[in-house]
Design an enzyme around this catalytic site. Structure first.
Site, PDB file in Angstrom:
ATOM      1  N   SER A  54       0.793  -1.236   0.000  1.00  0.00           N
ATOM      2  CA  SER A  54       0.000   0.000   0.000  1.00  0.00           C
ATOM      3  C   SER A  54       0.822   1.282   0.000  1.00  0.00           C
ATOM      4  CB  SER A  54      -0.908   0.012   1.236  1.00  0.00           C
ATOM      5  OG  SER A  54      -0.136  -0.052   2.430  1.00  0.00           O
ATOM      6  N   SER A  55       2.142   1.203   0.015  1.00  0.00           N
ATOM      7  CA  SER A  55       2.937   2.412   0.256  1.00  0.00           C
ATOM      8  C   SER A  55       3.623   2.984  -0.965  1.00  0.00           C
ATOM      9  CB  SER A  55       4.011   2.108   1.313  1.00  0.00           C
ATOM     10  OG  SER A  55       4.911   1.110   0.844  1.00  0.00           O
ATOM     11  N   GLY A  57       3.876   3.101  -5.645  1.00  0.00           N
ATOM     12  CA  GLY A  57       3.424   2.743  -6.968  1.00  0.00           C
ATOM     13  C   GLY A  57       1.923   2.566  -7.065  1.00  0.00           C
ATOM     14  N   GLU A  80       8.386  -1.066   5.275  1.00  0.00           N
ATOM     15  CA  GLU A  80       9.162   0.163   5.158  1.00  0.00           C
ATOM     16  C   GLU A  80      10.145   0.311   6.312  1.00  0.00           C
ATOM     17  OE1 GLU A  80       9.159   1.897   2.553  1.00  0.00           O
ATOM     18  OE2 GLU A  80       7.327   1.190   1.552  1.00  0.00           O
ATOM     19  N   ALA A 116       4.859  -8.929   4.090  1.00  0.00           N
ATOM     20  CA  ALA A 116       3.564  -9.461   3.662  1.00  0.00           C
ATOM     21  C   ALA A 116       3.638 -10.941   3.308  1.00  0.00           C
ATOM     22  CB  ALA A 116       3.045  -8.670   2.458  1.00  0.00           C
ATOM     23  N   VAL A 144       2.409  -6.339  -4.985  1.00  0.00           N
ATOM     24  CA  VAL A 144       3.689  -6.557  -4.314  1.00  0.00           C
ATOM     25  C   VAL A 144       4.800  -6.716  -5.351  1.00  0.00           C
ATOM     26  CG1 VAL A 144       5.011  -8.066  -2.789  1.00  0.00           C
ATOM     27  CG2 VAL A 144       2.597  -7.611  -2.313  1.00  0.00           C
ATOM     28  N   TYR A 243      10.636  -7.750 -20.240  1.00  0.00           N
ATOM     29  CA  TYR A 243       9.513  -7.764 -19.311  1.00  0.00           C
ATOM     30  C   TYR A 243       8.568  -8.928 -19.595  1.00  0.00           C
ATOM     31  CZ  TYR A 243       6.324  -6.100 -15.793  1.00  0.00           C
ATOM     32  OH  TYR A 243       5.554  -6.034 -14.657  1.00  0.00           O
ATOM     33  N   LYS A 252       4.249 -12.912 -14.096  1.00  0.00           N
ATOM     34  CA  LYS A 252       2.939 -12.312 -14.362  1.00  0.00           C
ATOM     35  C   LYS A 252       1.986 -13.339 -14.962  1.00  0.00           C
ATOM     36  CE  LYS A 252       4.038  -8.236 -12.840  1.00  0.00           C
ATOM     37  NZ  LYS A 252       3.500  -7.777 -11.538  1.00  0.00           N
ATOM     38  N   VAL A 283       6.079   5.799 -13.891  1.00  0.00           N
ATOM     39  CA  VAL A 283       7.398   5.867 -13.259  1.00  0.00           C
ATOM     40  C   VAL A 283       7.226   5.438 -11.811  1.00  0.00           C
ATOM     41  CG1 VAL A 283       9.341   7.345 -12.636  1.00  0.00           C
ATOM     42  CG2 VAL A 283       8.113   7.743 -14.785  1.00  0.00           C
TER      43      VAL A 283
END
Length: 404
Positions: A54-55, A57, A80, A116, A144, A243, A252, A283
């Site tokens: 949640s912190s 991106g 964090e 997490a 995540v 990617y 993914k 970004v």
């Protein structure tokens, strides 16, 4: 008091310190950009949501948009670092700012700082859902990005890598010298070897997402109609080898298979849904580490200008779909697509033409470098309008405390 002047020292795209006031202003700007919610379920009747990651991106965007647009209450989870010899991480300050905004707007939202991937954090969150939020969870957003994960069952630690699959890949990439001048370099990345792909899938695939659902479901904490969504990215053919066709892409793809499995299961158990949301380019602290992504995003911005959709606007659209304000907009594979503005043929053709022409001598006229460097600096609370960076600021900001 631990006031001091915080300077913007960096190593490439990685800053050594973060500016607490700049981080707070950046989060407030995100909140202010979210359209007014209109009629929404207030107080104890508001949907209960869990945002994992949640912190930063897209996870931060999901948290802010959920609070400001959908009126969610619930829990955010991130990992964090507290202030010490250096400042806290930017995510620490962004979390404190988000908590302040949530409280000021009457949202009951708490934050857990921890790994997490661990069962201890899962159990802490389960306890909060049970004791604080009436024992039922309506939504779970999974966002995540991590370099490693320890499996709680086996104790084995897996490490993710950014590598192509099959053969080495050469790509253009954007860097800046010590004086801030842009340079286009060609870098070669060797192919995945041994169990690189399996390790990356173990970290960045759907295993932990499924484990969260297992943990919460076993404790009867999922509400009827519960929905969960994992945030993902496909991106351009220009970056595909590193990617979507690389080790991260394999992760993914596993995430999407996990969504299909969870969707079948949740439909039977709680009448719920599990989805992936394919978001557009941005970004972020994670994306700037991928070769070619910085160049691609700078070129994309030069093509689209203000038509480039920021993360908080994308996540506002997602919350509208999750909460029924708008119908689910799914592709043929059952994925929510928030990236169509990026991947239209006309946009991709224009970016590809600029990519082919990009050299150190031409890049300033092809990419929006001022926008890109500002975006990078704002990830750490710098270059935010209205902040006096010559003034000392309090860096010892506490983590939000759970209050009754």
């Amino acid at each position: 008091m631990t006031e001091r002047i915080v300077s913007s020292r960096s190593r490439g795209f990685l800053f050594l310190d973060s500016h607490p006031v700049g981080c707070e202003r950046a989060v407030r700007g995100m909140w202010d950009a979210v359209p007014a919610p209109g009629p929404a379920a207030p107080g104890k009747d508001a949907p209960v949501a869990l945002v994992i990651g949640s912190s930063a991106g897209y996870g931060l965007a999901a948290t802010v948009a959920g609070l400001a647009r959908a009126g969610i209450r619930g829990i955010g989870v991130s990992f964090e670092k507290a202030p010490g010899r250096r400042t806290a991480t930017a995510g620490w300050y962004r979390t404190a700012a988000t908590a302040d905004l949530a409280r000021d707007h009457g949202r009951d939202f708490v934050f857990v700082n921890g790994d997490a991937f661990s069962d201890a954090v899962k159990e802490e969150v389960a306890g909060l859902v049970r004791e604080r939020f009436s024992g039922k969870l309506d939504h779970l957003v999974y966002s995540v990005a991590a370099p490693r994960r320890t499996d709680p069952d086996t104790g084995v630690t897996y490490s993710s890598v950014l590598k192509p699959i099959g053969e080495a890949h050469r790509t253009k990439t954007l860097v800046f010298d010590d004086g801030g001048a842009p340079e286009i370099r060609t870098v070669e990345t060797g192919p995945a070897a041994g169990d690189d792909t399996e390790q990356t899938v173990a970290v960045m695939g759907g295993a932990d997402w499924a484990r969260w659902i297992d943990h919460l479901c076993a404790r009867d904490l999922l509400a009827g109609g519960f929905t969960t969504v994992a945030l993902s990215y496909i991106g351009s053919p220009l970056t595909g080898a590193m990617y979507r066709q690389g080790t991260i892409g394999a992760a993914k793809a596993h995430l999407e298979r996990t969504a299909r499995d969870l969707d079948d299961r949740l439909a039977k158990e709680v009448g719920g849904r599990a989805l992936t949301s394919v978001n557009g380019a941005a970004v972020t602290q994670s994306s700037t580490a991928i070769p070619g992504i910085a160049l691609y995003v700078g070129l994309l911005r030069s093509v689209l200008g203000d038509g480039m959709v920021p993360p908080v606007a994308q996540l506002t659209l997602l919350w509208d779909q999750l909460t029924g304000r708008a119908p689910l907009d799914l592709d043929d594979e059952g994925r929510v697509r928030l990236d169509t503005w990026e991947l239209s043929p006309a946009v991709q053709d224009a970016v590809a033409e600029r990519w082919r022409s990009a050299t150190t001598g031409t890049i300033a006229g092809l990419a929006d470098l001022d926008w890109f460097t500002t975006q990078v600096r704002q990830l750490y609370g710098f270059a935010v309008p209205g902040v006096d960076y010559a003034a000392p600021v309090e860096t010892d900001v506490p983590w939000p405390v759970h209050t009754a």
